[in-house]
Enzyme design. Structure first.
Site, PDB file in Angstrom:
ATOM      1  N   HIS A   1       0.833  -1.202   0.000  1.00 17.17           N
ATOM      2  CA  HIS A   1       0.000   0.000   0.000  1.00 17.17           C
ATOM      3  C   HIS A   1       0.872   1.257   0.000  1.00 17.17           C
ATOM      4  CE1 HIS A   1      -2.902  -2.981   1.560  1.00 17.17           C
ATOM      5  NE2 HIS A   1      -3.830  -2.200   1.016  1.00 17.17           N
TER       6      HIS A   1
ATOM      7  N   ASP B   1      -4.018  -7.112  -7.499  1.00 16.16           N
ATOM      8  CA  ASP B   1      -4.328  -6.371  -6.284  1.00 16.16           C
ATOM      9  C   ASP B   1      -4.700  -4.953  -6.703  1.00 16.16           C
ATOM     10  OD1 ASP B   1      -4.634  -5.782  -3.608  1.00 16.16           O
ATOM     11  OD2 ASP B   1      -2.637  -6.434  -3.017  1.00 16.16           O
TER      12      ASP B   1
END
Length: 469
Positions: free
Chosen positions: A180, A251
């Site tokens: 992230h 993702d």
């Protein structure tokens, strides 16, 4: 499908607010949408939002309506839906049948709310305290145990009629960074990855998984410098080593591991060219769509590759459409007993006697969050204990330091138990109401904890307490 329709089919978009982007779904022919925490206000609102998304156009197969609902800290829909403990609880319980029960229960509630796909289970093998991202989202540091629990979960999700997507291939639990925030670098040799990180994914494929999620990881031994979700060499390993012919989902492409290196159009085209079939959460869905169409027109993305990706997505959703009708809304929140069973089976006595009681009739609680303490108090008082000063102190550990207390309780991953000086150390792998009920029942001696530590914890006296023969 025209190329423009195929380009929409391979995109699963995020959105802002509580109302789904129905016009964009219809205009671009999006393959689906994902609901994040900001899209959730209540279960009634979620059911209305998923229904509106599914009815945005008249396609002859279900829209992907996806959610991250692993249990533990990664769960977008919470009360009044049933909350389940972190996935590591199932590793501690070491019971694939229980994993199937939890997945079936969660899958039924998600389907009743209108979801058709869940980004779970987490098939990562965690490396321990140096894993900042996955931790209690993983069942264990033991690849075989992770594989057994993942296979059980997949069976439960299949019985609930929801598409499960094991994640994050090629394995996010063994890198010391969070995708992230940056591009994690995997330095392990390929042989080690094949033996450790790939094992649960191989088991998932053999168990019939129809989809896998590909992470954004720089695998130095395969394609250094390139996120695995955009690496043809890494994705080829899923096809060759795992022999997987199903749907490969990236993702989220709005994560820093991708956005720091690529624009939304470049990232979408790159992932498809590398062999991915679904572009999840591009930073700008419209820009991604335009780039995919342009890449086919100028030959950078073969038309056959886009068609293959779109076909896989449609095929998976046609298969989902063959499931039984979704259960009624009555099932939402109706599985507290399953959540309790999972948490009780996971309770691990890492130091201290194997049988309680560990506290007297009066207990004090410290540590944790305000909600943690409130839930503990509610469970304790419901069980007839008095909560106040003067009794045995239960110290809740949830990412904080060890602190002082007669009983130390790790709420997530069990590592904080190690440095604690408490004579009794317990791991419960969850912060749900049912997890606190299970804890209180063990503390007062009404139940015994038979979970086993699924990861190594330096400073723990024992792996857990075995069941009596």
């Amino acid at each position: 499908m025209a190329v423009e329709e195929q380009a929409g089919q391979v995109i699963v978009a995020s959105y802002a607010g509580l109302e789904p982007p129905t016009e964009l779904i219809a205009e671009l022919g999006l393959g689906g949408v994902i609901l994040m925490g900001d899209n959730v206000e209540s279960t009634d609102q979620v059911a209305a939002a998923t229904a509106a998304a599914r009815e945005a156009d008249e396609r002859p197969y279900p829209l992907i309506v996806a959610v991250d609902q692993e249990g533990g800290n990664v769960a977008r829909v919470r009360e009044p839906a049933t909350e389940f403990p972190a996935y590591m609880a199932l590793g501690a319980a070491r019971d694939p049948e229980l994993a199937a029960d939890v997945a079936r229960a969660s899958g039924e509630e998600l389907r009743a709310l209108g979801f058709t796909m869940v980004f779970a289970p987490d098939a990562d093998v965690t490396i321990g305290p140096d894993d900042p991202t996955i931790a209690s989202r993983s069942a264990s540091s033991d690849p075989e145990l992770v594989a057994e629990i993942v296979v059980g979960s997949l069976r439960g999700y299949a019985e609930a009629g929801i598409v499960a997507v094991p994640k994050h291939f090629p394995g996010h639990g063994s890198v010391p960074a969070d995708s992230h925030e940056e591009l994690p670098v995997q330095t392990a040799p390929l042989e080690e990855l094949l033996e450790r990180d790939f094992a649960p994914f191989h088991a998932a494929v053999n168990a019939g998984a129809s989809a896998l999620m590909v992470a954004h990881i720089d695998v130095e031994a395969v394609d250094p410098g390139t996120p695995s979700s955009l690496s043809g060499d890494v994705i080829e390993l899923a096809r060759s080593e795992l022999e997987f012919g199903g749907l490969l989902v990236t993702d989220a492409q709005d994560m820093a591991a991708v956005t720091a290196l690529y624009g939304p159009g470049e990232a979408a085209v790159g992932a498809l060219a590398a062999g991915a079939d679904v572009v999840l959460m591009p930073a700008d869905a419209r820009v991604a769509h335009e780039a995919i169409v342009a890449a086919v027109e100028d030959g950078r993305l073969p038309a056959e590759r886009l068609e293959e990706a779109a076909t896989r997505g449609v095929a998976v959703m046609l298969n989902q459409d063959a499931a039984d009708d979704p259960p009624s809304a009555d099932v939402v929140g109706a599985h507290e007993d399953v959540s309790y069973e999972a948490s009780l089976a996971a309770v691990t006595i890492a130091a201290g006697e194997c049988r309680g009681p560990y506290v007297g009739d009066t207990v004090a609680v410290s540590g944790g969050t305000e909600q943690d303490r409130a839930r503990f108090v509610a469970a304790a008082e419901e069980a007839g204990l008095t909560v106040g000063s003067g009794g045995d102190t239960v110290r809740l550990l949830g990412g904080s330091g060890p602190g002082a207390g007669d009983v130390a309780v790790a709420l997530d991953a069990p590592y904080p138990l190690g440095p604690s000086e408490a004579s009794t150390k317990i791991a419960i792998y969850g912060r749900t109401p049912a997890a606190f009920r299970a804890l209180v029942d063990v503390l007062r001696g009404a139940e015994t904890g038979h979970g086993r530590l699924p990861v190594d914890v330096e400073g723990a006296d024992q792996l857990g307490c075995p069941r009596s023969p």
